[in-house]
Design an enzyme around this catalytic site. Structure first.
Site, short mmCIF file in Angstrom:
data_model
loop_
_atom_site.label_atom_id
_atom_site.label_comp_id
_atom_site.label_asym_id
_atom_site.label_seq_id
_atom_site.Cartn_x
_atom_site.Cartn_y
_atom_site.Cartn_z
N GLY A 63 3.21 2.55 10.63
CA GLY A 63 4.18 3.62 10.41
C GLY A 63 4.97 4.00 11.66
N ASN B 192 0.88 -1.18 0.00
CA ASN B 192 0.00 0.00 0.00
C ASN B 192 0.91 1.22 0.00
OD1 ASN B 192 -1.78 2.06 0.48
ND2 ASN B 192 -2.29 1.43 2.58
N TRP B 193 1.01 1.85 -1.15
CA TRP B 193 1.91 3.02 -1.26
C TRP B 193 1.36 4.25 -0.55
CZ3 TRP B 193 4.46 3.54 -6.78
CH2 TRP B 193 5.22 2.39 -7.03
N LYS B 194 0.08 4.22 -0.21
CA LYS B 194 -0.59 5.40 0.36
C LYS B 194 -0.37 6.58 -0.59
CE LYS B 194 0.05 3.29 4.83
NZ LYS B 194 0.17 3.42 6.26
N HIS C 188 -9.27 1.52 5.26
CA HIS C 188 -7.98 1.68 5.93
C HIS C 188 -8.16 2.65 7.10
CE1 HIS C 188 -3.81 2.71 6.70
NE2 HIS C 188 -3.49 1.61 6.03
N SER D 244 4.07 -1.92 10.15
CA SER D 244 5.53 -1.96 10.28
C SER D 244 6.13 -3.32 9.91
CB SER D 244 5.96 -1.54 11.70
OG SER D 244 5.58 -0.19 11.93
N GLU E 79 -4.86 -4.51 10.91
CA GLU E 79 -3.80 -3.52 11.06
C GLU E 79 -4.00 -2.75 12.36
OE1 GLU E 79 -1.98 -2.35 7.03
OE2 GLU E 79 -3.78 -1.16 7.25
N GLU F 267 -6.50 5.04 8.03
CA GLU F 267 -6.28 6.45 7.67
C GLU F 267 -7.52 7.06 7.03
OE1 GLU F 267 -2.69 5.63 5.52
OE2 GLU F 267 -1.70 5.15 7.42
N GLY G 130 3.14 -0.97 4.14
CA GLY G 130 3.18 0.44 3.77
C GLY G 130 4.59 0.85 3.40
N GLY G 131 5.31 1.44 4.36
CA GLY G 131 6.64 2.01 4.12
C GLY G 131 7.59 1.11 3.34
#
Ligand code: 13P
Length: 243
Positions: free
Chosen positions: A165, A8-10, A89, A203, A159, A91, A224-225
């Site tokens: 993150g 997930n590149w966000k 998500h 993470s 999640e 976010e 993510g990251g």
């Protein structure tokens, strides 16, 4: 069950990054031997990733078409070559006020268009510390899954919000407990509940992926990251193949 390793590149990336990741994945075809690899970039970059990986969007509209400026419909996402869409998500729940009811309507629309919905759920640190993690996750799950959800059209991503993150991951005993709880909650509600992939997100990195992916009922990761670094992402996919 074959693991699903989803990036997930966000709201990150660029034309350059999309092309670089696509090239790197093409150079490492064995990364996809034992795991399905999915990339969910910002939708505008989807067409740049002409690699043999699966593609997905990070959100969709609950509507099919019409006067909804800024929105993208499930059928457009499908039309652009995607097979998955991330929904609910944390976010989006936090910054866009998305409720579980809205997530269920979006998932229903996505599934009707032939997309597989990745429905995200997870508790905050405050809720975990208050001993309410399972209650919160169970409630989100029950309310976010649409009528007709099945192992064919639905993936669940657990999640924990406090692990996203932050560099903190849930320990594998807690992950095992929550994933087993989620599996039991799917029983009787979702067709083929035993085959629904339950992903862990928060993470996940090459250094912890092997252990997390070896945890019972962890059928992949939502990353993510580390998905923004093609090398790290490939290493996670290779770690999935070891399980
Ligand atoms: P990080 O891997 O950066 O913690 O993000 C997890 C996530 O939110 C994936 O959807």
């Amino acid at each position: 069950m074959k693991k699903l390793i989803a990036g997930n590149w966000k709201m990150n990336g660029s034309v350059e990054l999309a092309c670089a990741v696509a090239a790197k994945l093409q150079e490492n075809p064995s990364a996809g031997d034992n795991a399905d690899i999915l990339i969910c970039p910002p939708s505008i970059y989807v067409s740049l990733i002409d690699s043999n990986v699966l593609l997905g969007a990070q959100d969709c509209s609950e509507h099919e078409s019409g006067a909804y400026t800024g929105e993208i419909s499930p059928s457009m996402i499908k039309d652009a070559g995607c097979s998955y869409v991330i929904l609910g998500h944390s976010e989006r729940r936090q910054y866009h006020g998305e409720s579980s009811d809205l997530v269920a309507r979006k998932a229903s629309a996505a599934n009707k268009s032939g997309l597989i919905s990745i429905v995200c759920i997870g508790e905050t640190l405050e809720q975990r510390e208050a001993g309410r993690a399972q209650e919160v996750v169970g409630e989100q799950l029950a309310q976010s899954l649409p009528e007709g959800a099945s192992s064919q059209n639905t993936v669940v991503a657990y999640e924990p919000v406090w692990a996203i993150g932050t560099g903190k991951t849930a320990n594998s005993a807690d992950v095992a407990e929550m994933h087993s709880f989620i599996r039991s909650e799917l029983d009787g509600k979702v067709a083929g509940y035993n085959d629904v992939r339950i992903l862990y997100g928060g993470s996940m990195k090459p250094a912890n992926a092997r252990e997390l992916l070896a945890t019972p009922n962890v059928d992949g990761g939502l990353i993510g990251g580390a998905s923004l670094d093609a090398q790290q992402f490939i290493e996670i996919a290779l770690a999935a193949g070891d399980n």
